[in-house]
Design a protein around this motif. Structure first.
Motif, PDB file in Angstrom:
ATOM      1  N   UNK A  38       0.809  -1.232   0.000  1.00 33.37           N
ATOM      2  CA  UNK A  38       0.000   0.000   0.000  1.00 33.37           C
ATOM      3  C   UNK A  38       0.838   1.278   0.000  1.00 33.37           C
ATOM      4  N   UNK A  39       2.172   1.135  -0.145  1.00 35.65           N
ATOM      5  CA  UNK A  39       3.006   2.333  -0.143  1.00 35.65           C
ATOM      6  C   UNK A  39       2.680   3.229  -1.338  1.00 35.65           C
ATOM      7  N   UNK A  40       2.487   4.509  -1.070  1.00 37.02           N
ATOM      8  CA  UNK A  40       2.192   5.461  -2.130  1.00 37.02           C
ATOM      9  C   UNK A  40       0.762   5.393  -2.629  1.00 37.02           C
ATOM     10  N   UNK A  41      -0.059   4.602  -1.939  1.00 40.90           N
ATOM     11  CA  UNK A  41      -1.450   4.433  -2.360  1.00 40.90           C
ATOM     12  C   UNK A  41      -2.328   5.346  -1.491  1.00 40.90           C
ATOM     13  N   UNK A  42      -3.348   5.946  -2.093  1.00 44.44           N
ATOM     14  CA  UNK A  42      -4.171   6.884  -1.331  1.00 44.44           C
ATOM     15  C   UNK A  42      -4.971   6.143  -0.260  1.00 44.44           C
ATOM     16  N   UNK A  43      -5.434   6.870   0.765  1.00 45.46           N
ATOM     17  CA  UNK A  43      -6.057   6.226   1.934  1.00 45.46           C
ATOM     18  C   UNK A  43      -7.295   5.402   1.597  1.00 45.46           C
ATOM     19  N   UNK A  44      -8.070   5.810   0.627  1.00 43.91           N
ATOM     20  CA  UNK A  44      -9.280   5.060   0.295  1.00 43.91           C
ATOM     21  C   UNK A  44      -8.921   3.742  -0.389  1.00 43.91           C
ATOM     22  N   UNK A  45      -7.985   3.818  -1.349  1.00 45.28           N
ATOM     23  CA  UNK A  45      -7.576   2.592  -2.033  1.00 45.28           C
ATOM     24  C   UNK A  45      -6.862   1.637  -1.072  1.00 45.28           C
ATOM     25  N   UNK A  46      -6.168   2.226  -0.092  1.00 45.84           N
ATOM     26  CA  UNK A  46      -5.512   1.381   0.913  1.00 45.84           C
ATOM     27  C   UNK A  46      -6.553   0.575   1.688  1.00 45.84           C
ATOM     28  N   UNK A  47      -7.631   1.213   2.077  1.00 48.37           N
ATOM     29  CA  UNK A  47      -8.720   0.523   2.775  1.00 48.37           C
ATOM     30  C   UNK A  47      -9.266  -0.620   1.955  1.00 48.37           C
ATOM     31  N   UNK A  48      -9.462  -0.358   0.663  1.00 53.50           N
ATOM     32  CA  UNK A  48     -10.020  -1.386  -0.216  1.00 53.50           C
ATOM     33  C   UNK A  48      -9.056  -2.567  -0.329  1.00 53.50           C
ATOM     34  N   UNK A  49      -7.753  -2.258  -0.343  1.00 49.17           N
ATOM     35  CA  UNK A  49      -6.768  -3.344  -0.420  1.00 49.17           C
ATOM     36  C   UNK A  49      -6.834  -4.217   0.834  1.00 49.17           C
ATOM     37  N   UNK A  50      -6.962  -3.558   1.986  1.00 46.01           N
ATOM     38  CA  UNK A  50      -7.035  -4.339   3.231  1.00 46.01           C
ATOM     39  C   UNK A  50      -8.300  -5.180   3.297  1.00 46.01           C
ATOM     40  N   UNK A  51      -9.386  -4.688   2.681  1.00 47.94           N
ATOM     41  CA  UNK A  51     -10.601  -5.508   2.614  1.00 47.94           C
ATOM     42  C   UNK A  51     -10.341  -6.786   1.825  1.00 47.94           C
ATOM     43  N   UNK A  52      -9.562  -6.636   0.726  1.00 47.03           N
ATOM     44  CA  UNK A  52      -9.224  -7.826  -0.080  1.00 47.03           C
ATOM     45  C   UNK A  52      -8.423  -8.823   0.766  1.00 47.03           C
ATOM     46  N   UNK A  53      -7.473  -8.296   1.563  1.00 44.60           N
ATOM     47  CA  UNK A  53      -6.660  -9.191   2.386  1.00 44.60           C
ATOM     48  C   UNK A  53      -7.535  -9.902   3.409  1.00 44.60           C
ATOM     49  N   UNK A  54      -8.539  -9.207   3.936  1.00 49.85           N
ATOM     50  CA  UNK A  54      -9.463  -9.824   4.892  1.00 49.85           C
ATOM     51  C   UNK A  54     -10.145 -11.039   4.273  1.00 49.85           C
ATOM     52  N   UNK A  55     -10.530 -10.911   2.998  1.00 48.60           N
ATOM     53  CA  UNK A  55     -11.195 -12.027   2.309  1.00 48.60           C
ATOM     54  C   UNK A  55     -10.251 -13.207   2.121  1.00 48.60           C
ATOM     55  N   UNK A  56      -9.000 -12.896   1.763  1.00 48.76           N
ATOM     56  CA  UNK A  56      -8.020 -13.973   1.564  1.00 48.76           C
ATOM     57  C   UNK A  56      -7.753 -14.702   2.872  1.00 48.76           C
ATOM     58  N   UNK A  57      -7.717 -13.951   3.948  1.00 51.25           N
ATOM     59  CA  UNK A  57      -7.521 -14.561   5.269  1.00 51.25           C
ATOM     60  C   UNK A  57      -8.655 -15.547   5.562  1.00 51.25           C
ATOM     61  N   UNK A  58      -9.875 -15.164   5.189  1.00 47.64           N
ATOM     62  CA  UNK A  58     -11.010 -16.049   5.457  1.00 47.64           C
ATOM     63  C   UNK A  58     -10.940 -17.316   4.606  1.00 47.64           C
ATOM     64  N   UNK A  59     -10.109 -17.311   3.563  1.00 48.70           N
ATOM     65  CA  UNK A  59      -9.865 -18.520   2.764  1.00 48.70           C
ATOM     66  C   UNK A  59      -8.813 -19.412   3.415  1.00 48.70           C
ATOM     67  N   UNK A  60      -8.286 -18.969   4.558  1.00 51.64           N
ATOM     68  CA  UNK A  60      -7.326 -19.778   5.290  1.00 51.64           C
ATOM     69  C   UNK A  60      -5.875 -19.524   4.918  1.00 51.64           C
ATOM     70  N   UNK A  61      -5.623 -18.511   4.115  1.00 52.18           N
ATOM     71  CA  UNK A  61      -4.242 -18.209   3.726  1.00 52.18           C
ATOM     72  C   UNK A  61      -3.577 -17.379   4.830  1.00 52.18           C
ATOM     73  N   UNK A  62      -2.380 -17.789   5.203  1.00 53.81           N
ATOM     74  CA  UNK A  62      -1.605 -17.003   6.164  1.00 53.81           C
ATOM     75  C   UNK A  62      -1.014 -15.818   5.414  1.00 53.81           C
ATOM     76  N   UNK A  63      -1.148 -14.633   5.982  1.00 55.03           N
ATOM     77  CA  UNK A  63      -0.668 -13.440   5.287  1.00 55.03           C
ATOM     78  C   UNK A  63       0.346 -12.692   6.144  1.00 55.03           C
ATOM     79  N   UNK A  64       1.523 -12.460   5.578  1.00 50.79           N
ATOM     80  CA  UNK A  64       2.542 -11.651   6.244  1.00 50.79           C
ATOM     81  C   UNK A  64       2.739 -10.412   5.378  1.00 50.79           C
ATOM     82  N   UNK A  65       2.475  -9.249   5.957  1.00 51.94           N
ATOM     83  CA  UNK A  65       2.444  -8.023   5.158  1.00 51.94           C
ATOM     84  C   UNK A  65       3.276  -6.948   5.854  1.00 51.94           C
ATOM     85  N   UNK A  66       3.926  -6.108   5.066  1.00 54.15           N
ATOM     86  CA  UNK A  66       4.676  -5.010   5.681  1.00 54.15           C
ATOM     87  C   UNK A  66       4.099  -3.686   5.216  1.00 54.15           C
TER      88      UNK A  66
END
Lengths: 304, 245
Positions: free
Chosen positions: A161-189
């Motif tokens: 999310x570096x250099x990404x505007x705050x709204x698009x950053x939120x949307x990206x984190x929503x996507x990660x939330x969905x992937x987590x619910x698929x059981x994928x372990x996520x390590x993010x910086x």
């Protein structure tokens, strides 16, 4: 407990710079784990070691049950990695990039389509466009799709999310939330402190070291000083006036307030208001507040 | 157009083929203002900034920067503004002293002026011990501060800062804003983009670009009032994604 990632005393130097300095931590299976820290903290070097692109100088790490040195080939098939810099083929189209990554991993787009569907539908209108011609947000979505195409057990995302505007950053984190619910372990910086609240657990990193690690509320809960939010109509003057006071410990801007700590700990708010009014801050206000992640991070950076 | 403004834009437009990146934007910036230029990725901020810096000729509309026309006087604009971005940085393989000397030369400072500026900046930034160190050996925070000082080495009336604090630690980020305030106190106009919404609060006025247009322009306090919200983050969300807010 079986961990998705288990790291013991990993160190990596470049010349005299210790990029990663005796770092240990574990990530549970299915966890969304965040490394929070500024540029130069060592996040990328750490991720490159865990994805077998760099060898550690010392220490050991196991990812998805495999040793990062001995079993590097197995790890490459089991993890997904989205580097910080856009690294797809700029001259291939969206579809060609996806097909390429699918074939490298011995799979097809169709096989894992359900996993990338939500992200890919936003990309499909641009299927024939070259990756280099996509907007920043679309590049990010394509890179994530490519990292997911083989349904990895563990997904490493380096500053997505570096250099990404705050709204698009939120949307990206929503996507990660969905992937987590698929059981994928996520390590993010991320360098954005406010994104800590999106993670299950976090590690705060600075100059190659982990400053603290755990649940956000526990890390913030360790902040043990009295913290005050102050405001006046001339914030810059207020900062300078407060810094000139002998009992002032720290003064930091926080949006339309500033956060203040005092060498005496607790302050007399009425007296403080009187002093500041005398200095010309007629509309000065002060209130006790609870610290946030940035307060904690700065406190840890200062070694307090 | 009035001369008292450091930036004055009227219906400024840039098209790339059939795509309108910047769509008739009009605004003025006063000397000494800290002007925040916000917007979502792809809203047209970079294109607008490139026109104001004399790097891209507009398709239509008018604008002057520091009194110079963005069509005919682009070279004068370049000499009279400062520019710094997170990506544009100093030469990593030159020392602190060499970087100051190099940029001083680029901006047309005399040998004597360069010498004085070098001493002045090294004192100001308290980096006496690092004067002969290579830039790549310096911590990121020092580099950012030095890059900012060098961006205004020729004492321009206005400096453009494109995401100057991206990826910087929270303490350095705040120290950087101290420098911005100091520059503004010396009547240097600061035109700044950022993705940190707390930093939006530090600006005198904010313009918010959405789809190539300026969708809102006011002080942070008035924008929050206008949208009935408590933070600039919420203002940003309401403007950038009206359908979801």
């Amino acid at each position: 407990m079986e961990y998705a990632v288990e790291v013991k005393s990993v160190t990596k130097s470049f010349g005299e710079t210790k990029a990663v300095d005796d770092v240990s931590f574990s990530v549970e299976k299915g966890e969304l784990f965040g490394f929070i820290g500024p540029d130069g903290a060592g996040k990328t070097t750490l991720f490159r070691m865990l994805t077998t692109l760099l060898l550690p100088d010392s220490g050991s790490a196991v990812v998805d049950g495999f040793d990062i040195v001995k079993d590097y080939k197995k790890i490459r098939g089991a993890v997904g990695y989205m580097p910080g810099r856009f690294s797809l083929y700029q001259d291939l189209s969206v579809e060609e990039n996806l097909k390429f990554f699918a074939r490298v991993f011995g799979t097809t787009i169709e096989e894992n389509y359900d996993l990338i569907k939500d992200i890919y539908v936003m990309l499909e209108p641009f299927n024939k466009r070259r990756a280099g011609q996509l907007s920043g947000g679309m590049k990010q979505k394509l890179a994530l799709s490519c990292a997911l195409i083989h349904r990895p057990d563990v997904l490493f995302l380096d500053e997505p999310t570096t250099g990404v505007d705050p709204v698009s950053r939120n949307e990206f984190w929503d996507m990660l939330g969905k992937l987590k619910s698929e059981g994928i372990t996520i390590v993010v910086s991320t360098p954005y402190m406010d994104e800590a609240s999106k993670c299950d657990r976090i590690a705060l990193m600075q100059k190659g070291k982990i400053l603290d690690i755990g649940f956000l509320r526990d890390i913030v809960g360790k902040y043990d000083r009295e913290l005050y939010a102050m405001k006046s109509s001339n914030m810059h003057r207020l900062i300078l006036d407060l810094r000139a006071e002998e009992n002032t410990d720290t003064v930091f801007s926080f949006g339309d307030f500033l956060h203040y700590t005092d060498k005496r700990g607790v302050i007399d708010k009425v007296q403080m208001k009187n002093e500041m009014v005398l200095k010309g801050h007629a509309d000065f206000s002060v209130n006790e507040i609870s610290p946030g992640i940035e307060d904690s991070f700065m406190s840890l950076m200062n070694g307090k | 157009m009035e001369d008292r403004y450091i930036i004055s834009a009227k219906d400024l437009t840039k098209k790339f083929g059939s795509f309108t990146a910047v769509d008739k934007i009009s605004f003025e910036v006063e000397p000494g203002e800290i002007f925040g230029f916000l917007g979502a990725n792809g809203a047209g901020k970079t294109t607008a900034m490139r026109m104001l810096c004399g790097l891209s000729i507009p398709t239509s509309g008018k604008a002057t920067v520091a009194g110079f026309d963005v069509y005919k006087q682009t070279e004068s604009i370049k000499k009279n503004i400062g520019y710094m971005s997170q990506k544009f940085s100093l030469y990593e393989d030159l020392t602190v002293k060499e970087n100051i000397g190099f940029y001083g030369g680029v901006y047309g400072l005399s040998k004597q002026q360069r010498k004085e500026k070098t001493e002045f900046l090294i004192d100001l930034l308290k980096i006496q011990d690092a004067r002969n160190k290579l830039i790549k050996e310096l911590p990121l925070g020092w580099k950012q501060k030095l890059a900012f000082s060098i961006a205004i080495i020729h004492e321009p009336k206005i400096v453009f800062l494109d995401e100057p604090t991206g990826g910087v630690d929270p303490i350095t980020r705040r120290q950087f804003w101290d420098m911005i305030y100091e520059a503004a106190d010396r009547q240097v106009t600061v035109f700044v983009t950022t993705h940190y919404m707390d930093e939006a609060e530090y600006c005198g006025r904010i313009s918010m670009m959405v789809d190539g247009r300026i969708a809102a322009l006011d002080t942070p306090a008035k924008l929050k009032e206008q949208f009935g919200v408590g933070t600039m983050h919420e203002v940003f969300v309401k403007l950038a994604r009206p359908q979801s807010a």
